[in-house]
Every structure is written in structure tokens, then in C-alpha cells.
Design a protein around this motif. Structure first.
Motif, PDB file in Angstrom:
ATOM      1  N   MET A   1     -62.910 -37.236  76.149  1.00 11.81           N
ATOM      2  CA  MET A   1     -61.860 -36.633  76.947  1.00 11.81           C
ATOM      3  C   MET A   1     -62.394 -35.304  77.474  1.00 11.81           C
TER       4      MET A   1
ATOM      5  N   TYR B   1     -56.983 -31.779  80.150  1.00 10.08           N
ATOM      6  CA  TYR B   1     -56.686 -32.280  81.492  1.00 10.08           C
ATOM      7  C   TYR B   1     -56.112 -31.215  82.427  1.00 10.08           C
TER       8      TYR B   1
ATOM      9  N   ASP C   1     -64.736 -37.590  80.775  1.00 12.73           N
ATOM     10  CA  ASP C   1     -63.567 -37.528  81.658  1.00 12.73           C
ATOM     11  C   ASP C   1     -63.676 -36.310  82.574  1.00 12.73           C
TER      12      ASP C   1
ATOM     13  N   VAL D   1     -61.490 -34.282  86.018  1.00 11.39           N
ATOM     14  CA  VAL D   1     -60.165 -34.202  86.639  1.00 11.39           C
ATOM     15  C   VAL D   1     -60.263 -33.537  88.013  1.00 11.39           C
TER      16      VAL D   1
ATOM     17  N   ARG E   1     -65.578 -40.661  84.085  1.00 15.84           N
ATOM     18  CA  ARG E   1     -64.298 -41.338  84.195  1.00 15.84           C
ATOM     19  C   ARG E   1     -63.364 -40.402  84.966  1.00 15.84           C
TER      20      ARG E   1
ATOM     21  N   ASP F   1     -60.056 -39.105  86.299  1.00 15.43           N
ATOM     22  CA  ASP F   1     -58.673 -39.171  85.835  1.00 15.43           C
ATOM     23  C   ASP F   1     -57.699 -39.231  87.003  1.00 15.43           C
TER      24      ASP F   1
ATOM     25  N   GLU G   1     -59.546 -44.218  86.423  1.00 15.96           N
ATOM     26  CA  GLU G   1     -58.289 -44.439  85.713  1.00 15.96           C
ATOM     27  C   GLU G   1     -57.217 -44.561  86.793  1.00 15.96           C
TER      28      GLU G   1
ATOM     29  N   ASP H   1     -53.824 -42.541  75.339  1.00 17.54           N
ATOM     30  CA  ASP H   1     -52.467 -42.483  75.888  1.00 17.54           C
ATOM     31  C   ASP H   1     -51.491 -43.365  75.121  1.00 17.54           C
TER      32      ASP H   1
END
Length: 638
Positions: free
Chosen positions: A186, A199, A234, A236, A302, A304, A355, A423
Motif C-alpha cells: 500500500m 492514500y 500503490d 495515487v 498499482r 489507485d 484498481e 478493502d
């Protein structure tokens, strides 16, 4: 030595959205005599460099480069390791202390200042891994991801988080032992609040000081590669933290965000949306992605919340259609294509993962054909359907078997990752084990059944940490996992089962060799509603390379259970989820089965076996005759 012409070129390409290494222009950089600092604040009235080297006063004003709105200063006053920020007199006259958006290291929370930190050039030792990664096509290789929140996998006895130096010593051996191919973290970028899980970002070029230093993470990635483990992170790019000292309205006007307040404000997550159509923002974000790929040698990103970037109506509240009258966010759509084009041109073997939760836009595939260009998409629909099914009382499951089989019908629409992610184990949703129906024994039996279904289903795999042994409690971002669970017999055996299943997945080529082809799956029986079972086959490149999968989704043991098989011969059971070593009651697998020349749907032969209550079987051909007369297929309902 950077020349004046190089600076002008960096400035021009930043303004046009084509500078994908803009961190070499903006931010803090060592010079012959000190440091040069540059920051983009086009509508600021004045900017000062402040820090513990000048008692945070106004003694170091920056000068504005009029063409780009970049402010700069060269000075020998700051020293390595000292803290700094930019003091910005914004367009309306308000004065705010702002972070350096391009800093690569920050002080520990709750402080938010950047640290002057020069990372030595690393001599990487992962050349063998990098060469192999370039040669192999991931679509036809096993991809089994262990999803990790870095600061809550384990913690020290005093509650402080592990740094990456600690994770290198403990996480890597654990992942290797468990048989995962990749670790996915994450977000690791700097963020001010742990409750955001990373995030809500502020520093897009900085490993959060909460996890250690950039050098520690470089060493961690290298150590992973030396053990043949990939690292995904991850990222963002859709929205950022609202904090006043961060990117938000940096010069007092919309700078990184949309100019329309309705589009800039992300109500659902309490964040601010990037203006993905602004060239300078494109330079900023693509530079961030390439920085993580190249500076840290990560193997994939990844991305987001892709839906939030490519549609205008995903947030709460009113929205306005685009100029064509539709709901597509055209700026976000074209930015996603540009991002993937740039990354794949520079690093074809790096994985780009989306995602994304809708089906209106093609996510994976060629940009030239209208797709966004990602390698993989999280299959959120599969995850929701499957968990809904396994939470259900078995008495009702016969009427909802299509929740498991429906994904067989659309599996070729995208290149999917099947996620059982973080999640699904927070906010009152319960842990995966605790979602399962029944008493504790039945819950573990069904968890083994669920994982078998996931690992045998076409597509790549992802499981969130702690789920591999069936942690009972929900995940808590500020606590370590409940490792004490493993002293319990059922938890310990669940961990053994997951490790065994992971290893089987890697060994059986039929489970990944043709993942991107229609021929990789054959449904044997999806119509057995009364007994509530599901039988299917995974096929490898050669005729003899296949496995049969049978799921019993009720607590009733089935005797003389018939399974259609494509060839006459002997079949061997290679995994029984109800074996005692996994927490079940069986002390031995079913005996090898000789096929009978009795038609079963589209097959001319069948075998019979005992199907454990709430159990799953994986069966392989032992000795078969590779000829068959194809019967006329019966129509099946899926």
C-alpha cells in the motif's frame, strides 16, 4: 555541471507536459558551492527558502523565472541533513509555509518539513532479475501477490513500526517460504496521517520517513530481487491531501488541482483532485511514476482509483458533463493513456495495474484500440460476487451458484487480477475467515474452499496479509497483525494450506500458461444446483497438461460423485482441502480413479470420487489415452 541551455529545455518541457524527469529541475539539488532550490508557484507574490539553517526567517528570497512561474535560489547556507520549507506569499497576500513537492526525504511525523538528503548512487546487484523480467511475459507466468501495509505487518514490542531494514530481515524470508511471487505495498510515499493508509499523499517523490530512509527501501527491493520476489507499489495520481502545507492551492490559486471547485473537490475521500489535463501536472505525475520505477527498481505500479479519474460522475454531489455531453473525464482518460505509453516505452517489463470498478472503458490492452494501456485490472466484480456467495448460508447457495460461475463468461474481456484485498477486511466488513458461514471449523473449511477457487480460477492472484492464516480480527492500520493466532492449531494449519496451495499454483503450468487464451478454461459442470457443486478444468499448452477442480459448496459429503473427464485413463487427487494437515478430518486423499466410458455432458468418460463436505479437490491425469471422440456438447447454464 548543468548548463543554462539544459535548464531552459527542462523548463520548456515541464510547461508542455513532456518533462518526465522534472525532479532533476525542480526541488533541491547540490551544486559546486551549495544547493539550488526551485519551486513552481506561478501566481505567488514572493517565495522564501526557510529552515533550521536561518531560523525560519525571510533572509533567503527566491527569484522568479517569468516564463514558467518557477522560483529559484542558489545558496551555500543550508547543509546536508537540515530541514527546509518554502514560505509562499500567495496571490491573495496570505503567507503559508509549504513543503517542497519534489523532496525525496521528510522529517518524521508529526513534522512535515523536507530534509536535505543526498542519496548515494547505488550499485545495484539485481541484474539477473532484471534480465529475466525483460525476457518473460507475465501473462503466461505465475503472478501471486501478497498485499502488505508496511507499518502494520509487524511492529516492535514498543509499538513502533518496522522500517524496511527490519522488513528485509523478516518479510522477505516469510514471503519466500509462503510461495508468493510478488509483494505489493500500500502507498509508501510521504503522507501526514496514518489513518489514510497512505492514500492521502503529500510527497510524491519521497518514501515516508515512517518506513525508514530511501536507501533502506532500495536495499529491500534489491534483496527481494535476489530472492526472485517482485515488488509492486500503490500510487495515487488522482487526488492528494488537502493539508494547507502540501500541494493544495500552492500559490493561492488552483495550481495542481482543477480550476473549477466542483471538479477539484473530492467529497468522497476528503481530498483534492489533480487537474490531469494541465501539462505541468502531467510532467509532475509521470516523473513521479518513473522515479519510483528507476530509483527504487520497483517492478510495477498499482494505480489507485482509476474510475475517479476517468469519469466525472463517480464522486458524491452534482457533476457536469464534458463538452460531448458524456460522463467521461477526457483529461483523465488521455492522461492514463499517456502515462502508460511513457512507462511502457521506457520500461516494457514493468507492470501497470489498475484498481478500477466499472466495465464501461477498456482498461487493459492496446492504447491504439481505445484501451487505457494497463497490463492488469483488479476484478472488483469478481471479488464482490465471490464474497457475497461465501458469506451466504449454504441452504440458499444453490440459487446463487452463478455468483461463482459468471466470471467465467467475461474473463477474456480484460487481463484480470483476482483481489482479496485490504478493502474487504476493514470498516466492519470482518476478516475473510470471519465472513465465512457457520462455526469456526466450517469457516476454515470454506476459507480453504474459497482460496482453492481463487487460485484455480483464470487470472492472477492477490491476498491481503494475515488472510493467509485466517486472522479472526479485522485489520488495524495502527497495530501489527495477530501473529499469536498461529499458536492456534486451526490457524497454523490454515497457513500450511495456503503455502501448499501457493506452491501448487507455481508448479502447475495449466494454471497460468494460457491465462490470456480462451482454451485455458473448460467448464465441466456448472448446472449441479441441487448438490451445489462447481466443476471445471484448467488447460495447459499440451493436451495432457490439465487439472480438474471440484468445489463442494455445502456441508454435505457427496459419495460416488461423478466428474466428466476429457480422456480415458487414471486420475490422481493432488490436493484435498479437508486433509487433516490443513485443518480437516481426512487422513488420506481419495484413491486414484480409473475412468469409465460413461458420457458426462460434453465428455465421453467420467470418474467417480468422494467429495468432502465444504471441501475442494484438485485432480490430475496420471495415465491417459490422448484420443477421444467428442460427443455433442450439451448446453450449459452458467
Amino acid at each position: 555541471m548543468v548548463t543554462k541551455q539544459q535548464i531552459i529545455q527542462a523548463e520548456d518541457t515541464f510547461l508542455s507536459g513532456e518533462n518526465f524527469y522534472v525532479q532533476h529541475f525542480l526541488g533541491a539539488h547540490q551544486t559546486k558551492d551549495g544547493y539550488v532550490f526551485r519551486v513552481w508557484a506561478p501566481h505567488a507574490q514572493q517565495v522564501w527558502l526557510v529552515g533550521d539553517f536561518n531560523q525560519w526567517d525571510d533572509s533567503l528570497p527566491l527569484q522568479k523565472r517569468q516564463q514558467s512561474g518557477v522560483w529559484e535560489i542558489e545558496t551555500d547556507i543550508p547543509q546536508e541533513g537540515q530541514l527546509y520549507k518554502f514560505k509562499v506569499k500567495q496571490a491573495d497576500g496570505r503567507t503559508v509555509l509549504k513543503i517542497d513537492p519534489f523532496a525525496i526525504h521528510f522529517e518524521a511525523r508529526p513534522g512535515t518539513a523536507a530534509v536535505l538528503h543526498t542519496v548515494p548512487v547505488k550499485k545495484w546487484r539485481d541484474g539477473l532479475w532484471q534480465g529475466r523480467k525483460k525476457r518473460q511475459k507475465t501473462l503466461n507466468r505465475p503472478l501471486n501477490i501478497y498485499e502488505v501495509h508496511a507499518s502494520s505487518w509487524k511492529q516492535h514490542d514498543d509499538g513502533t513500526p518496522y522500517h524496511f531494514s527490519d522488513l528485509k530481515d523478516e518479510l522477505i524470508p516469510y514471503v519466500k517460504e509462503m510461495g508468493y511471487t510478488h509483494i505489493q505495498f500500500m502507498p509508501l510515499m510521504e503522507h501526514p496521517l496514518g489513518a489514510s493508509w497512505g492514500y492521502q499523499l503529500t510527497g510524491y517523490f519521497a518514501l515516508s520517513a515512517y518506513f525508514g530512509t530511501p536507501e533502506e527501501f532500495q536495499d529491500f527491493v534489491e534483496a527481494c530481487h535476489l530472492e526472485n520476489i517482485g515488488v509492486l507499489v500503490d500510487w495515487v495520481p488522482g487526488h492528494f491531501c488537502v493539508n494547507d502545507d502540501g500541494l493544495a492551492y500552492y500559490d493561492g490559486t488552483p495550481t495542481f488541482e482543477y480550476s473549477e471547485e466542483q471538479r477539484a473537490k473530492n467529497r468522497r475521500w476528503g481530498a483534492i483532485n489533480f487537474d490531469l489535463g494541465k501539462p505541468q501536472v502531467q510532467s509532475f505525475l509521470i516523473s513521479s511514476a518513473l522515479f519510483w520505477i528507476e530509483f527504487f527498481h520497483i517492478d510495477g505500479i498499482r494505480v489507485d482509483a482509476v474510475s475517479n479519474m476517468i469519469y466525472r460522475d463517480m464522486d458524491e454531489g452534482p457533476w457536469e458533463p464534458n463538452h460531448e455531453g458524456g460522463n467521461r473525464n477526457l483529461e483523465g482518460y488521455y492522461f492514463m493513456q499517456k502515462l502508460n505509453a511513457v512507462v511502457k516505452l521506457a520500461h516494457p517489463a514493468v507492470l501497470m495495474i489498475a484498481e478500477e470498478s466499472t466495465s464501461e472503458t477498456k482498461i487493459t490492452g492496446m492504447i491504439e484500440e481505445g484501451a487505457l494501456g494497463f497490463d492488469y485490472k483488479w476484478n472488483m466484480g469478481w471479488m464482490n460476487d465471490v464474497l457475497r456467495f461465501y458469506e451466504m448460508d449454504p441452504i440458499f447457495r444453490k440459487d446463487h451458484l452463478s455468483l461463482l460461475s459468471f466470471s467465467f463468461m467475461y474473463r477474456m474481456q480484460e487481463n484480470y487480477i483476482l483481489p482479496l484485498s485490504h478493502d474487504e477486511v476493514v470498516h466492519g466488513k470482518k476478516s475473510l475467515m470471519n465472513k465465512m458461514w457457520g462455526d469456526r471449523y466450517k469457516q476454515f473449511a470454506q476459507l480453504r474452499n474459497l482460496y482453492t477457487y481463487m487460485m484455480m480460477h483464470p487470472g492472477k492472484k492477490l491476498l491481503f496479509m494475515g488472510s493467509e492464516w485466517g486472522q479472526y480480527l479485522e485489520w488495524k492500520y495502527d497495530h501489527g497483525l495477530e501473529w499469536r493466532d498461529l499458536s492456534d492449531d486451526l490457524n497454523g494449519k490454515m497457513q500450511v494450506f495456503t503455502r501448499t496451495l501457493n506452491q501448487l499454483y507455481k508448479e502447475e503450468r495449466a494454471l497460468w500458461e494460457l491465462d490470456d487464451q480462451e482454451s485455458s478454461l473448460a467448464v465441466i459442470d456448472a448446472d449441479n444446483l441441487d448438490e451445489t457443486t462447481l466443476t471445471f478444468m484448467r488447460q495447459g499448452k499440451t493436451k495432457k497438461d490439465f487439472v480438474l477442480i471440484v468445489l463442494n459448496l455445502t456441508p454435505v459429503e457427496r459419495h460416488d460423485f461423478a466428474i466428466g473427464v476429457p480422456y480415458a485413463g487414471t486420475y490422481r487427487e493432488i490436493l484435498n482441502t479437508e486433509h487433516e494437515q490443513f485443518g480437516g478430518t481426512w487422513i488420506a486423499n481419495n484413491a486414484d480413479q480409473e475412468s469409465e466410458a460413461v458420457p458426462f455432458k460434453q465428455y465421453d468418460h467420467q470418474i467417480k470420487t468422494i467429495l468432502p463436505a465444504l471441501g475442494a479437490l484438485i485432480i490430475k491425469p496420471e495415465k491417459i489415452k490422448l484420443t477421444r471422440k467428442r460427443a455433442t456438447p450439451n448446453k450449459q447454464t452458467i
